[in-house]
Design an enzyme around this catalytic site. Structure first.
Site, PDB file in Angstrom:
ATOM      1  N   PRO A 190     -50.624  29.567  10.319  1.00  0.00           N
ATOM      2  CA  PRO A 190     -49.654  28.943  11.234  1.00  0.00           C
ATOM      3  C   PRO A 190     -48.269  29.573  11.131  1.00  0.00           C
ATOM      4  O   PRO A 190     -47.488  29.502  12.078  1.00  0.00           O
ATOM      5  CB  PRO A 190     -49.641  27.481  10.779  1.00  0.00           C
ATOM      6  CG  PRO A 190     -50.147  27.482   9.373  1.00  0.00           C
ATOM      7  CD  PRO A 190     -51.116  28.625   9.300  1.00  0.00           C
ATOM      8  N   LEU A 191     -47.978  30.190   9.975  1.00  0.00           N
ATOM      9  CA  LEU A 191     -46.684  30.875   9.834  1.00  0.00           C
ATOM     10  C   LEU A 191     -46.869  32.392   9.949  1.00  0.00           C
ATOM     11  O   LEU A 191     -45.972  33.156   9.615  1.00  0.00           O
ATOM     12  CB  LEU A 191     -46.045  30.532   8.475  1.00  0.00           C
ATOM     13  CG  LEU A 191     -45.769  29.048   8.232  1.00  0.00           C
ATOM     14  CD1 LEU A 191     -45.310  28.813   6.800  1.00  0.00           C
ATOM     15  CD2 LEU A 191     -44.729  28.524   9.209  1.00  0.00           C
ATOM     16  N   GLY A 192     -48.060  32.788  10.383  1.00  0.00           N
ATOM     17  CA  GLY A 192     -48.343  34.228  10.485  1.00  0.00           C
ATOM     18  C   GLY A 192     -48.164  34.899   9.134  1.00  0.00           C
ATOM     19  O   GLY A 192     -47.718  36.036   9.066  1.00  0.00           O
ATOM     20  N   LEU A 228     -41.519  33.653  10.569  1.00  0.00           N
ATOM     21  CA  LEU A 228     -40.182  33.328  10.072  1.00  0.00           C
ATOM     22  C   LEU A 228     -39.162  34.402  10.462  1.00  0.00           C
ATOM     23  O   LEU A 228     -37.962  34.177  10.418  1.00  0.00           O
ATOM     24  CB  LEU A 228     -40.191  33.171   8.549  1.00  0.00           C
ATOM     25  CG  LEU A 228     -41.335  32.335   7.967  1.00  0.00           C
ATOM     26  CD1 LEU A 228     -41.212  32.217   6.463  1.00  0.00           C
ATOM     27  CD2 LEU A 228     -41.335  30.951   8.596  1.00  0.00           C
ATOM     28  N   TYR A 257     -62.720  30.004  -1.587  1.00  0.00           N
ATOM     29  CA  TYR A 257     -61.384  30.095  -2.188  1.00  0.00           C
ATOM     30  C   TYR A 257     -61.545  30.050  -3.699  1.00  0.00           C
ATOM     31  O   TYR A 257     -61.903  29.026  -4.278  1.00  0.00           O
ATOM     32  CB  TYR A 257     -60.465  28.961  -1.696  1.00  0.00           C
ATOM     33  CG  TYR A 257     -60.187  28.999  -0.201  1.00  0.00           C
ATOM     34  CD1 TYR A 257     -60.469  30.134   0.554  1.00  0.00           C
ATOM     35  CD2 TYR A 257     -59.625  27.912   0.457  1.00  0.00           C
ATOM     36  CE1 TYR A 257     -60.215  30.165   1.923  1.00  0.00           C
ATOM     37  CE2 TYR A 257     -59.369  27.947   1.826  1.00  0.00           C
ATOM     38  CZ  TYR A 257     -59.674  29.074   2.545  1.00  0.00           C
ATOM     39  OH  TYR A 257     -59.434  29.100   3.904  1.00  0.00           O
TER      40      TYR A 257
HETATM   41  N1  LIG Z   1     -60.567  29.881   8.513  1.00  0.00           N
HETATM   42  C1  LIG Z   1     -60.080  31.010   8.068  1.00  0.00           C
HETATM   43  O1  LIG Z   1     -60.661  32.079   8.232  1.00  0.00           O
HETATM   44  C2  LIG Z   1     -58.790  30.976   7.302  1.00  0.00           C
HETATM   45  C3  LIG Z   1     -58.140  32.174   6.967  1.00  0.00           C
HETATM   46  C4  LIG Z   1     -56.924  32.089   6.268  1.00  0.00           C
HETATM   47  C5  LIG Z   1     -56.402  30.835   5.941  1.00  0.00           C
HETATM   48  N2  LIG Z   1     -57.080  29.693   6.263  1.00  0.00           N
HETATM   49  C6  LIG Z   1     -56.529  28.341   5.961  1.00  0.00           C
HETATM   50  O2  LIG Z   1     -55.300  28.216   6.635  1.00  0.00           O
HETATM   51  C7  LIG Z   1     -54.265  27.863   5.705  1.00  0.00           C
HETATM   52  C8  LIG Z   1     -52.970  28.485   6.166  1.00  0.00           C
HETATM   53  O3  LIG Z   1     -53.078  29.896   6.241  1.00  0.00           O
HETATM   54  P1  LIG Z   1     -52.247  30.860   5.286  1.00  0.00           P
HETATM   55  O4  LIG Z   1     -51.894  30.112   4.037  1.00  0.00           O
HETATM   56  O5  LIG Z   1     -52.985  32.113   5.130  1.00  0.00           O
HETATM   57  O6  LIG Z   1     -51.011  31.240   6.164  1.00  0.00           O
HETATM   58  P2  LIG Z   1     -49.582  30.594   6.457  1.00  0.00           P
HETATM   59  O7  LIG Z   1     -49.599  29.126   6.179  1.00  0.00           O
HETATM   60  O8  LIG Z   1     -49.185  31.087   7.787  1.00  0.00           O
HETATM   61  O9  LIG Z   1     -48.671  31.344   5.424  1.00  0.00           O
HETATM   62  C9  LIG Z   1     -48.713  31.111   4.079  1.00  0.00           C
HETATM   63  C10 LIG Z   1     -47.778  32.148   3.427  1.00  0.00           C
HETATM   64  O10 LIG Z   1     -46.453  31.889   3.830  1.00  0.00           O
HETATM   65  C11 LIG Z   1     -45.665  31.535   2.691  1.00  0.00           C
HETATM   66  N3  LIG Z   1     -44.898  30.333   3.065  1.00  0.00           N
HETATM   67  C12 LIG Z   1     -45.337  29.076   3.279  1.00  0.00           C
HETATM   68  N4  LIG Z   1     -44.338  28.259   3.618  1.00  0.00           N
HETATM   69  C13 LIG Z   1     -43.217  29.017   3.632  1.00  0.00           C
HETATM   70  C14 LIG Z   1     -41.854  28.757   3.910  1.00  0.00           C
HETATM   71  N5  LIG Z   1     -41.446  27.539   4.252  1.00  0.00           N
HETATM   72  N6  LIG Z   1     -40.974  29.785   3.828  1.00  0.00           N
HETATM   73  C15 LIG Z   1     -41.368  31.029   3.477  1.00  0.00           C
HETATM   74  N7  LIG Z   1     -42.667  31.347   3.198  1.00  0.00           N
HETATM   75  C16 LIG Z   1     -43.570  30.346   3.279  1.00  0.00           C
HETATM   76  C17 LIG Z   1     -46.622  31.264   1.548  1.00  0.00           C
HETATM   77  O11 LIG Z   1     -46.120  31.759   0.338  1.00  0.00           O
HETATM   78  P3  LIG Z   1     -45.595  30.759  -0.825  1.00  0.00           P
HETATM   79  O12 LIG Z   1     -46.810  30.315  -1.575  1.00  0.00           O
HETATM   80  O13 LIG Z   1     -44.678  31.624  -1.601  1.00  0.00           O
HETATM   81  O14 LIG Z   1     -44.897  29.621  -0.141  1.00  0.00           O
HETATM   82  C18 LIG Z   1     -47.842  32.083   1.945  1.00  0.00           C
HETATM   83  O15 LIG Z   1     -47.727  33.401   1.459  1.00  0.00           O
HETATM   84  C19 LIG Z   1     -54.790  28.377   4.362  1.00  0.00           C
HETATM   85  O16 LIG Z   1     -54.167  27.730   3.277  1.00  0.00           O
HETATM   86  C20 LIG Z   1     -56.262  28.080   4.488  1.00  0.00           C
HETATM   87  O17 LIG Z   1     -56.529  26.717   4.163  1.00  0.00           O
HETATM   88  C21 LIG Z   1     -58.248  29.756   6.947  1.00  0.00           C
END
Ligand SMILES: NC(=O)c1ccc[n+]([C@@H]2O[C@H](COP(=O)([O-])OP(=O)(O)OC[C@H]3O[C@@H](n4cnc5c(N)ncnc54)[C@H](OP(=O)(O)O)[C@@H]3O)[C@@H](O)[C@H]2O)c1
Length: 274
Positions: free
Chosen positions: A205-207, A212, A59
């Site tokens: 987790p939020l796709g 949403l 990251y």
């Molecule tokens: N192991 C792996 O290969 C891998 C891959 C990807 C991610 N990860 C880990 O998993 C975590 C979660 O995954 P992710 O961040 O990609 O996906 P996510 O949590 O499903 O979605 C995050 C996205 O949703 C938006 N968001 C968050 N809360 C919201 C809300 N309440 N309402 C509207 N939009 C919202 C965020 O934008 P805003 O910033 O504008 O809120 C961001 O663009 C990452 O932070 C990382 O630590 C691991």
């Protein structure tokens, strides 16, 4: 009182925090766009009860771990940080598996230094590298555990077969795979984690926002006077006792909304509808 889950011998609250997004860059590239905001989001996440943070060497690269140390060190006693190794970032947009032992050992030394720790709490292999025998990569994590440089070993982006393979080499305390209400594969790994008492960290987790827009999620949210994000996260929490969601955001408002998911109770009827 938030429910807890075991990550090895660490008991952490369910929800955790995915710290990939605090950099505020869609490509997860470079230093935080707004360092003061990144600091504020990380501290507020802990304040609201998220005492498991997920990050990775890749990251930034590296700036994600640095941002956590900058905001949180000296660490509160109950804060558990999971970091990951084994991805190369040649340029923005590229995430190339590199599971060669020399790369993993370099990641380990770097993560210890950047996170200012003598022993990583949880060290996860970010993804198997098809060019390197899986056992060889996992062997490096096992060595690090034996040497006392990491407390616990986790995996990410693995199949059930790979989980079983790795468990023959080293105790595995967590698996981090993509999983959310709109994308439920691979449930075989989740079921195995439940049986074995291994924490399951659903990434996306939020796709990435897709959850949403889900019609059923929106209907249940309206009925419960919650938001769709809260229902999507509450669904994950209700789905399994080993589930440790790590939603990510760079927005305080989204963070506060997401953490509110721990007070949303879904009935059997809601779960069936979802
Ligand atoms: N192991 C792996 O290969 C891998 C891959 C990807 C991610 N990860 C880990 O998993 C975590 C979660 O995954 P992710 O961040 O990609 O996906 P996510 O949590 O499903 O979605 C995050 C996205 O949703 C938006 N968001 C968050 N809360 C919201 C809300 N309440 N309402 C509207 N939009 C919202 C965020 O934008 P805003 O910033 O504008 O809120 C961001 O663009 C990452 O932070 C990382 O630590 C691991």
């Amino acid at each position: 009182m938030m429910q807890a889950v075991l990550v090895g011998d660490f008991k952490v609250n369910r929800l955790g925090f995915g710290a990939m997004r605090v950099l505020g860059s869609p490509d997860v590239w470079g230093p935080p766009k707004d360092p003061a905001n990144a600091r504020k989001v990380l501290r507020r996440a802990y304040e609201l009860g998220a005492n498991f943070f997920d990050t990775a060497e890749s990251y930034g690269p590296q700036t994600g771990e640095m941002a956590i140390a900058e905001a949180m060190h000296p660490y509160p006693k109950d804060l558990v940080i999971g970091t990951k190794c084994g991805l190369l970032r040649p340029k923005p947009g590229r995430w190339d598996p590199d599971g060669r032992p020399e790369k993993l050992r370099k990641d380990l030394a770097g993560s210890l230094k950047r996170l200012r720790l003598d022993c990583l709490h949880l060290w996860q292999l970010h993804a198997p590298d098809p060019k390197v025998p899986f056992e060889e990569s996992v062997g490096v994590l096992a060595d690090a555990r034996r040497e006392g440089k990491v407390r616990h070993v986790g995996l990410s982006n693995v199949t059930l077969r790979q989980l079983e393979q790795a468990r023959r080499i080293v105790p595995i305390v967590s698996v981090q795979n993509r999983y959310n209400i709109g994308d439920r594969h691979p449930e075989d790994v989740l079921k195995a984690c439940e049986k074995l008492g291994i924490a399951f960290l659903p990434w996306y987790p939020l796709g990435d926002g897709a959850a949403l827009k889900n019609r059923k999620v929106k209907e249940v949210a309206k009925k419960l006077e919650a938001t769709p994000a809260q229902v999507a996260l509450a669904w994950l929490l209700a789905k399994s006792p080993v589930m440790l969601p790590i939603p990510g955001t760079s927005s305080i408002a989204h963070l506060e909304e997401n953490m509110g998911a721990t007070s949303v109770r879904l009935s059997d009827e809601d779960m069936a509808a979802l």
